[in-house]
Motif scaffolding. Structure first.
Motif, PDB file in Angstrom:
ATOM      1  N   ARG A 124       6.352  -6.514 -25.530  1.00 23.09           N
ATOM      2  CA  ARG A 124       5.362  -5.406 -26.086  1.00 23.09           C
ATOM      3  C   ARG A 124       5.622  -5.486 -27.210  1.00 23.09           C
ATOM      4  N   HIS A 125       6.823  -5.239 -27.906  1.00 18.15           N
ATOM      5  CA  HIS A 125       7.207  -5.114 -29.273  1.00 18.15           C
ATOM      6  C   HIS A 125       6.678  -6.538 -29.978  1.00 18.15           C
ATOM      7  N   VAL A 126       6.989  -7.579 -29.431  1.00 17.64           N
ATOM      8  CA  VAL A 126       6.695  -9.032 -30.135  1.00 17.64           C
ATOM      9  C   VAL A 126       5.583  -9.022 -30.530  1.00 17.64           C
ATOM     10  N   ALA A 127       4.574  -8.852 -29.189  1.00 23.44           N
ATOM     11  CA  ALA A 127       3.127  -9.021 -29.256  1.00 23.44           C
ATOM     12  C   ALA A 127       2.459  -8.105 -30.186  1.00 23.44           C
ATOM     13  N   ASP A 128       2.783  -6.821 -30.111  1.00 22.00           N
ATOM     14  CA  ASP A 128       2.378  -5.838 -31.266  1.00 22.00           C
ATOM     15  C   ASP A 128       2.532  -6.201 -32.690  1.00 22.00           C
ATOM     16  N   ARG A 129       3.919  -6.599 -33.067  1.00 23.09           N
ATOM     17  CA  ARG A 129       4.341  -7.119 -34.463  1.00 23.09           C
ATOM     18  C   ARG A 129       3.384  -8.124 -34.947  1.00 23.09           C
ATOM     19  N   VAL A 130       3.621  -9.308 -34.221  1.00 25.57           N
ATOM     20  CA  VAL A 130       2.792 -10.358 -34.588  1.00 25.57           C
ATOM     21  C   VAL A 130       1.332 -10.562 -34.721  1.00 25.57           C
ATOM     22  N   HIS A 131       0.787  -9.478 -33.851  1.00 25.72           N
ATOM     23  CA  HIS A 131      -0.949  -9.231 -33.955  1.00 25.72           C
ATOM     24  C   HIS A 131      -1.038  -8.421 -35.386  1.00 25.72           C
ATOM     25  N   VAL A 132      -0.365  -7.328 -35.414  1.00 32.63           N
ATOM     26  CA  VAL A 132      -0.533  -6.605 -36.720  1.00 32.63           C
ATOM     27  C   VAL A 132      -0.148  -7.403 -37.834  1.00 32.63           C
ATOM     28  N   LEU A 133       0.846  -8.031 -37.825  1.00 36.87           N
ATOM     29  CA  LEU A 133       1.289  -8.945 -39.156  1.00 36.87           C
ATOM     30  C   LEU A 133       0.310 -10.309 -39.353  1.00 36.87           C
ATOM     31  N   THR A 134      -0.108 -10.892 -38.364  1.00 39.02           N
ATOM     32  CA  THR A 134      -0.776 -11.849 -38.455  1.00 39.02           C
ATOM     33  C   THR A 134      -2.323 -11.947 -37.955  1.00 39.02           C
ATOM     34  N   GLY A 135      -2.864 -10.962 -37.333  1.00 38.02           N
ATOM     35  CA  GLY A 135      -3.855 -10.959 -36.559  1.00 38.02           C
ATOM     36  C   GLY A 135      -4.072 -11.818 -35.507  1.00 38.02           C
ATOM     37  N   LEU A 136      -3.087 -12.629 -35.195  1.00 40.23           N
ATOM     38  CA  LEU A 136      -3.209 -13.538 -33.833  1.00 40.23           C
ATOM     39  C   LEU A 136      -3.117 -12.837 -32.627  1.00 40.23           C
ATOM     40  N   HIS A 137      -3.610 -13.501 -31.431  1.00 41.33           N
ATOM     41  CA  HIS A 137      -3.578 -12.840 -29.994  1.00 41.33           C
ATOM     42  C   HIS A 137      -2.620 -13.463 -29.406  1.00 41.33           C
ATOM     43  N   ILE A 138      -1.535 -12.753 -28.772  1.00 39.87           N
ATOM     44  CA  ILE A 138      -0.488 -13.552 -28.011  1.00 39.87           C
ATOM     45  C   ILE A 138      -1.091 -13.733 -26.401  1.00 39.87           C
ATOM     46  N   GLY A 139      -1.089 -15.057 -26.194  1.00 43.62           N
ATOM     47  CA  GLY A 139      -1.424 -15.186 -24.867  1.00 43.62           C
ATOM     48  C   GLY A 139      -0.339 -15.074 -23.749  1.00 43.62           C
ATOM     49  N   HIS A 140       1.056 -15.462 -24.079  1.00 46.52           N
ATOM     50  CA  HIS A 140       1.858 -15.079 -23.286  1.00 46.52           C
ATOM     51  C   HIS A 140       3.279 -15.467 -23.980  1.00 46.52           C
ATOM     52  N   ILE A 141       4.432 -14.789 -23.775  1.00 47.17           N
ATOM     53  CA  ILE A 141       5.829 -14.696 -24.230  1.00 47.17           C
ATOM     54  C   ILE A 141       6.714 -15.084 -23.189  1.00 47.17           C
ATOM     55  N   ASP A 142       7.291 -16.397 -23.035  1.00 44.80           N
ATOM     56  CA  ASP A 142       8.499 -16.882 -22.305  1.00 44.80           C
ATOM     57  C   ASP A 142       9.629 -16.528 -22.949  1.00 44.80           C
ATOM     58  N   ILE A 143      10.383 -15.461 -22.281  1.00 43.99           N
ATOM     59  CA  ILE A 143      11.919 -15.151 -22.526  1.00 43.99           C
ATOM     60  C   ILE A 143      12.724 -15.711 -21.656  1.00 43.99           C
ATOM     61  N   ASP A 144      14.064 -16.207 -22.263  1.00 36.63           N
ATOM     62  CA  ASP A 144      15.019 -16.876 -21.346  1.00 36.63           C
ATOM     63  C   ASP A 144      16.219 -15.891 -21.882  1.00 36.63           C
ATOM     64  N   VAL A 145      16.673 -15.275 -21.040  1.00 40.34           N
ATOM     65  CA  VAL A 145      17.824 -14.431 -21.363  1.00 40.34           C
ATOM     66  C   VAL A 145      19.394 -15.254 -21.204  1.00 40.34           C
ATOM     67  N   THR A 146      19.779 -15.681 -22.217  1.00 34.47           N
ATOM     68  CA  THR A 146      20.748 -16.985 -22.287  1.00 34.47           C
ATOM     69  C   THR A 146      22.264 -16.281 -22.294  1.00 34.47           C
ATOM     70  N   ASP A 147      22.390 -15.082 -22.404  1.00 31.29           N
ATOM     71  CA  ASP A 147      23.605 -14.457 -22.635  1.00 31.29           C
ATOM     72  C   ASP A 147      23.788 -12.985 -22.422  1.00 31.29           C
ATOM     73  N   VAL A 148      24.724 -12.447 -21.939  1.00 32.18           N
ATOM     74  CA  VAL A 148      25.111 -10.912 -21.725  1.00 32.18           C
ATOM     75  C   VAL A 148      26.175 -10.663 -22.333  1.00 32.18           C
ATOM     76  N   VAL A 149      26.328  -9.952 -23.327  1.00 28.94           N
ATOM     77  CA  VAL A 149      27.347  -9.656 -24.189  1.00 28.94           C
ATOM     78  C   VAL A 149      27.950  -8.199 -24.204  1.00 28.94           C
ATOM     79  N   PRO A 150      29.105  -7.919 -24.322  1.00 31.40           N
ATOM     80  CA  PRO A 150      29.454  -6.676 -24.412  1.00 31.40           C
ATOM     81  C   PRO A 150      28.921  -6.054 -25.750  1.00 31.40           C
ATOM     82  N   PRO A 151      28.756  -4.492 -25.454  1.00 28.00           N
ATOM     83  CA  PRO A 151      28.159  -3.725 -26.588  1.00 28.00           C
ATOM     84  C   PRO A 151      29.047  -3.852 -27.998  1.00 28.00           C
ATOM     85  N   ARG A 152      28.286  -3.856 -29.044  1.00 31.16           N
ATOM     86  CA  ARG A 152      29.366  -3.743 -30.435  1.00 31.16           C
ATOM     87  C   ARG A 152      30.308  -2.795 -30.437  1.00 31.16           C
TER      88      ARG A 152
END
Length: 157
Positions: A124-152
């Motif tokens: 949601r956030h990436v699609a909104d920001r990219v659209h607001v800043l560029t005017g481009l429409h987002i077809g889809h976003i593929d996300i791979d979770v590559t790691d789970v890390v402990p909190p800072r």
């Protein structure tokens, strides 16, 4: 050779302008500050429709950087990683076709954040920001979770 210039203070009881010179007297005896003549207004041209102004091209690497920054703004996302080993500094991969964009990105998420909620928030956030800043429409976003890390701040044990 230059001629010396004397500066005189305005007599007491009279006003002075910003340069310390006495204000000019008008016919009625009152003082009025010197005013500059009004500048003529520039002619206003009618607005040209956007489609006639020219074309704006936004390279895929710019869209990728915007998407990576936006993904990093989501709570629970620790890092957005390079998608392809040969991407020079890119953290995501964007494919732009006209006004339609598809994105692929790798993220590491803090443990114990629910992965489904984080990835949906990233989409949601990436699609909104990219659209607001560029005017481009987002077809889809593929996300791979590559790691789970402990909190800072937590040590790895």
């Amino acid at each position: 050779m230059t001629t010396p210039v004397e500066h005189h203070a305005a007599p007491s009881g009279t006003s002075a302008d910003a340069h310390g010179l006495p204000a000019q007297r008008t016919e009625g005896g009152s003082t009025a500050e010197a005013t500059r003549p009004a500048q003529p207004a520039l002619p206003v041209r009618p607005a040209v429709p956007a489609e006639q102004r020219g074309r704006t091209d936004i390279p895929e690497r710019v869209v990728s950087r915007i998407a990576a920054r936006a993904a990093g703004e989501v709570a629970g996302v620790r890092e957005v990683r390079d998608r392809w080993p040969l991407s020079f500094g890119g953290r995501t991969r964007a494919a732009v076709d006209g006004e339609l964009t598809t994105l692929s990105l790798d993220v590491s998420v803090e443990y114990p954040t629910p992965l489904l909620q984080v990835t949906e928030a990233v989409r949601r956030h990436v699609a909104d920001r990219v659209h607001v800043l560029t005017g481009l429409h987002i077809g889809h976003i593929d996300i791979d979770v590559t790691d789970v890390v402990p909190p800072r701040g937590e040590d790895r044990g």
